[in-house]
Design an enzyme around this catalytic site. Structure first.
Site, PDB file in Angstrom:
ATOM      1  N   ASP A 135       0.955  -1.195  -0.202  1.00 59.21           N
ATOM      2  CA  ASP A 135      -0.094   0.074   0.146  1.00 59.21           C
ATOM      3  C   ASP A 135       0.852   1.256  -0.056  1.00 59.21           C
ATOM      4  OD1 ASP A 135      -3.157   0.237   1.019  1.00 59.21           O
ATOM      5  OD2 ASP A 135      -1.772   2.012   1.225  1.00 59.21           O
ATOM      6  N   SER A 166      -4.474  16.043 -11.716  1.00 61.87           N
ATOM      7  CA  SER A 166      -5.793  16.125 -12.104  1.00 61.87           C
ATOM      8  C   SER A 166      -6.272  17.588 -12.520  1.00 61.87           C
ATOM      9  CB  SER A 166      -6.873  15.661 -11.185  1.00 61.87           C
ATOM     10  OG  SER A 166      -8.051  15.673 -11.535  1.00 61.87           O
ATOM     11  N   SER A 167      -7.280  17.494 -13.697  1.00 61.37           N
ATOM     12  CA  SER A 167      -7.754  18.675 -14.178  1.00 61.37           C
ATOM     13  C   SER A 167      -8.585  19.237 -13.100  1.00 61.37           C
ATOM     14  CB  SER A 167      -8.321  18.268 -15.533  1.00 61.37           C
ATOM     15  OG  SER A 167      -9.605  17.657 -15.355  1.00 61.37           O
ATOM     16  N   TYR A 193     -11.439  15.410  -3.678  1.00 63.44           N
ATOM     17  CA  TYR A 193     -10.390  14.543  -4.663  1.00 63.44           C
ATOM     18  C   TYR A 193      -9.743  15.670  -5.322  1.00 63.44           C
ATOM     19  CZ  TYR A 193      -8.754  12.386  -8.917  1.00 63.44           C
ATOM     20  OH  TYR A 193      -7.922  11.914 -10.130  1.00 63.44           O
ATOM     21  N   ARG A 229     -24.495  15.645 -10.509  1.00 64.16           N
ATOM     22  CA  ARG A 229     -23.456  15.154  -8.920  1.00 64.16           C
ATOM     23  C   ARG A 229     -22.994  16.063  -8.337  1.00 64.16           C
ATOM     24  NH1 ARG A 229     -19.056  11.112 -11.728  1.00 64.16           N
ATOM     25  NH2 ARG A 229     -17.790  12.977 -11.323  1.00 64.16           N
ATOM     26  N   ASP A 287     -19.328  18.140  -9.010  1.00 63.90           N
ATOM     27  CA  ASP A 287     -19.075  17.940 -10.184  1.00 63.90           C
ATOM     28  C   ASP A 287     -18.645  19.322 -10.930  1.00 63.90           C
ATOM     29  OD1 ASP A 287     -19.046  16.038 -12.317  1.00 63.90           O
ATOM     30  OD2 ASP A 287     -21.093  16.525 -12.857  1.00 63.90           O
TER      31      ASP A 287
END
Ligand code: UD2
Length: 321
Positions: free
Chosen positions: A61, A125-126, A149, A278, A281
């Site tokens: 992990d 991430s975008s 996230y 969502r 989002d």
């Protein structure tokens, strides 16, 4: 033909996952030494079947600092793909994704620093851009993460940059824009939209579009991510180290449009179902890829339509019958 001089030792975290396994295959094919670190929580053993006897596979992990450091021993380049992805997963259960995406990334950096790794290339991430005005997204925009996230991925970037500034560890962050392609898991509640829609439509089920379907994404085929990573490893430090680059195609496609292209390819006769938006989002996403082009020489190799054709062909073969 690649000269032997360019071959090196790579560690790929999350190497059994969707994106990681594509990197593993590409490096093994050209003869590099590849070590994989994966806990198989979201990664799949079958993604590595074809190369299993040619890689050093470590099951551990990212939270295990000792195992991560030991995986960095003798490594030239780390491609850090290991993560718990998905905006909705991070909204529902922020703690596990925090642990993997922030603490895990920290462990990779510490391992790399202590073991003298030459460069770490990291999957960012975008989602960092959030819902601010201004398109296309340029790396100089101040981040406005919306979801746990997005915060976690952005924190990883900040750590990467600090390790370059403070310790001189060469780090490069690649902000992936909605990657799709073969081996993306289609049947988890947290699957990316492209994989999920493809499998559902193949099985004759109507997918649900969250919201009005006019939200847009710069959908990017996974082959482009492979080339971006290989370029990020070899780009001169003066151009790449400590920096963040958008990795995308530079085109926006709405979900309605994406559904229609898939429906044509799959001969799916039904309309989608529309559901509520969502939580967390992002509404729209579109990248400026000039920086990656200038500093890394990145040019998208596979466009949206060709990417969809390849993806549909793969799912047909994989899930036939
Ligand atoms: C985010 C990041 C992406 C990557 C990814 C990792 C943005 C713009 N993108 O992707 O770069 O880091 O997270 O997980 O933040 N949708 C439906 N029906 C479904 C599933 C999804 O309508 O059954 C919609 C969803 O509401 C969204 C779009 O499809 O508007 C894309 O969703 P996704 O989960 O594939 O990816 P996204 O954009 O959260």
């Amino acid at each position: 033909m690649i000269s032997l001089k360019s071959l090196a030792n790579y560690l790929i975290t999350g190497g059994a996952g969707f994106i990681g396994s594509h990197l593993v295959h590409a490096l093994v094919e050209r003869g590099d030494q590849v070590r994989v670190l994966d806990n198989f929580e979201t990664g799949l053993r079958k993604n590595l079947d074809a190369v299993r006897d040619r890689i050093d596979l470590r099951e551990a992990d990212l939270a295990d600092a000792d195992a991560v450091r030991s995986a960095c021993e003798g490594i030239d380049y780390v491609l850090h793909e290991g993560a718990l992805p998905s905006v909705p997963r991070s909204v529902k259960e922020p703690r596990p994704s925090h642990a993997t995406n922030i603490n895990g990334t920290f462990n990779v950096l510490e391992g790399a620093r202590l073991e003298g790794v030459k460069r770490v290339v990291c999957a960012a991430s975008s989602s960092a851009y959030g819902n601010q005005p201004g398109f296309p997204r340029v790396e100089t925009m101040a981040p406005q993460p919306l979801s746990p996230y997005a915060v976690q991925k952005l924190t990883g970037e900040l750590y990467m940059q600090a390790y370059w500034r403070v310790y001189g560890l060469e780090t490069v962050c690649l902000r992936y824009f909605n990657i799709f392609g073969a081996r993306q898991v289609p049947d988890s509640p947290y699957s990316g939209v492209m994989a999920r829609f493809t499998l559902m439509m193949m099985q004759g089920e109507r997918p649900t579009i969250f919201g009005d379907g006019e939200q847009g994404r710069d959908f990017t085929h996974v082959e482009n991510v492979v080339s971006a990573n290989l370029l990020a490893v070899t780009a001169p430090a003066t151009l790449a180290a400590g920096r963040v680059f958008n990795i995308a195609c530079g085109h926006r496609h709405t979900l309605n449009e994406t559904f229609n292209v898939l429906a044509t390819l799959l001969k799916f006769p039904h309309p989608p179902i529309y559901g509520p938006e969502r939580e967390g989002d992002v509404r729209d996403s579109l990248a400026d890829i000039t920086a990656a082009n200038t500093a890394l020489g990145y040019v998208p190799q596979v466009d949206f339509e060709e990417g969809l054709r390849r993806t549909v062909a793969w799912y047909r073969e994989e899930f036939a019958g």
